[in-house]
Design an enzyme around this catalytic site. Sequence first.
Site, PDB file in Angstrom:
ATOM      1  N   ALA A  47       2.076  14.860   8.896  1.00  0.00           N
ATOM      2  CA  ALA A  47       2.311  15.237  10.267  1.00  0.00           C
ATOM      3  C   ALA A  47       1.876  14.176  11.339  1.00  0.00           C
ATOM      4  O   ALA A  47       2.704  13.837  12.168  1.00  0.00           O
ATOM      5  CB  ALA A  47       1.494  16.612  10.567  1.00  0.00           C
ATOM      6  N   GLN A 195       3.282  14.150  -3.987  1.00  0.00           N
ATOM      7  CA  GLN A 195       2.228  13.586  -2.717  1.00  0.00           C
ATOM      8  C   GLN A 195       0.903  13.614  -3.558  1.00  0.00           C
ATOM      9  O   GLN A 195       0.257  12.575  -3.400  1.00  0.00           O
ATOM     10  CB  GLN A 195       2.517  14.260  -1.701  1.00  0.00           C
ATOM     11  N   ASP A 236       0.333  21.054   8.870  1.00  0.00           N
ATOM     12  CA  ASP A 236       1.478  20.638   9.768  1.00  0.00           C
ATOM     13  C   ASP A 236       1.649  21.242  10.979  1.00  0.00           C
ATOM     14  O   ASP A 236       2.086  20.547  12.051  1.00  0.00           O
ATOM     15  CB  ASP A 236       2.773  20.735   9.001  1.00  0.00           C
TER      16      ASP A 236
HETATM   17  O1  MRU Z   1       6.359  16.787   3.305  1.00  0.00           O
HETATM   18  P1  MRU Z   1       5.110  16.159   3.938  1.00  0.00           P
HETATM   19  O2  MRU Z   1       4.738  15.183   2.737  1.00  0.00           O
HETATM   20  O3  MRU Z   1       5.328  15.330   5.093  1.00  0.00           O
HETATM   21  O4  MRU Z   1       4.121  17.167   3.952  1.00  0.00           O
HETATM   22  C1  MRU Z   1       2.602  16.650   4.300  1.00  0.00           C
HETATM   23  C2  MRU Z   1       1.660  17.785   4.390  1.00  0.00           C
HETATM   24  O5  MRU Z   1       1.806  18.772   4.206  1.00  0.00           O
HETATM   25  C3  MRU Z   1       0.309  17.426   4.768  1.00  0.00           C
HETATM   26  O6  MRU Z   1      -0.522  18.013   4.153  1.00  0.00           O
HETATM   27  C4  MRU Z   1       0.155  17.553   6.498  1.00  0.00           C
HETATM   28  O7  MRU Z   1       1.066  16.899   6.984  1.00  0.00           O
HETATM   29  C5  MRU Z   1      -1.156  17.078   6.978  1.00  0.00           C
HETATM   30  S1  MRU Z   1      -1.329  15.232   6.814  1.00  0.00           S
HETATM   31  C6  MRU Z   1      -2.657  14.714   7.625  1.00  0.00           C
END
Ligand code: MRU
Length: 354
Positions: A47, A195, A236
């Site tokens: 995010a 991830q 997010d």
């Molecule tokens: O789909 P992504 O990889 O963008 O999802 C990211 C997440 O869910 C993270 O946990 C969230 O963005 C917090 S990042 C500091």
Amino acid sequence: MIQTIKWEKNCIYIIDQRKLPGIKEWLVCRTFQDVIAAIREMAIRGAPAIGVAAAMGLALGSQSIKTEKYKTFMRRFLEMAERMKLARPTAANLRWAVDRMVKIVEKMSDNNVEEIKSTIKKESQVILERDIEINFRIGHNGQGLIPDRATILTHCNAGALATGGYGTALGVIRAANEAGKNIRVIVDETRPLLQGVRLTAFELMEENIPVTVIVDSAAGYLMRKKMIDLIITGADRIASNGDMANKIGSYQLAVIAKENKIPFYVAAPLSTFDLDLKNGDLIPIEEREPGEVISFAGHIIGPEGVDAFNPVFDITPAKYISAIITERRVIKSPYKSSIRNLFATEDVIGTDMK
Ligand code: MRU
């Protein structure tokens, strides 16, 4: 600590997270459209990081608006801003960054277009630098919640790669490690795009923080076996009642944590809060290509033609969240009032970054 994004010679360079950890390659974005594609295709993700990318993308896009008239500039800039907001729907930070850039342009109606372009370029750099400072503060504020010798479960990647640098959930883990605490991290792989195993494990190994990878479905077993002391994730979007959207699978972790009396913490900057939303059910949840579900690391594993469904975030109701760690302070239930107070206080860094 790995750098996520930088601006050099009129191009934006993004470390291509789809290729990590095997290949460290900068993706060069020469146009506004290149940045939108990098966000949508998740070359950059997380995010706060996509908030920074959106701000830089708009600053880059504005350079190509060929006019000296403020009104024409503003009209074209607003079109770009609307397109940028659609790149990914769930993270509040992306909209926050776009709105912040638009507000600056709105305030500069008496300036010439070249001055506006230069101001928003500088502002995108400020957003990046402030995000790193904010993450240090989140780490500092949150590390007190981590006992010495704790085993911490984290999900997805909320690290340096997901932010301007340092990380939110991983920022807290880094800060606990820097404070001399002897911690271990369990990271789940985070299907479908992995991830956890690709990015979080990579970041923790770079810091020499002991890390063990598990499959997503092993988390409940480990909790019941008392092998996890606490869970910490990023977010997010956080609604005004404390419900939060995060990577798919966060909800089930939170519910199983409560069942096993394990604290479930969320670490996020103020820019992740969406005070316009009464609760988490109003958060738009991104659905991505079904092909991601039937593939593993780029290889199709499902039978040809099989149906698949791919919501990539879920909502964790506030009642499962033990505390939310922000750059201002740690807040707890009742969240409606603690979030209201959080935004009412004027203090330290970032009051102008709400
Ligand atoms: O789909 P992504 O990889 O963008 O999802 C990211 C997440 O869910 C993270 O946990 C969230 O963005 C917090 S990042 C500091």
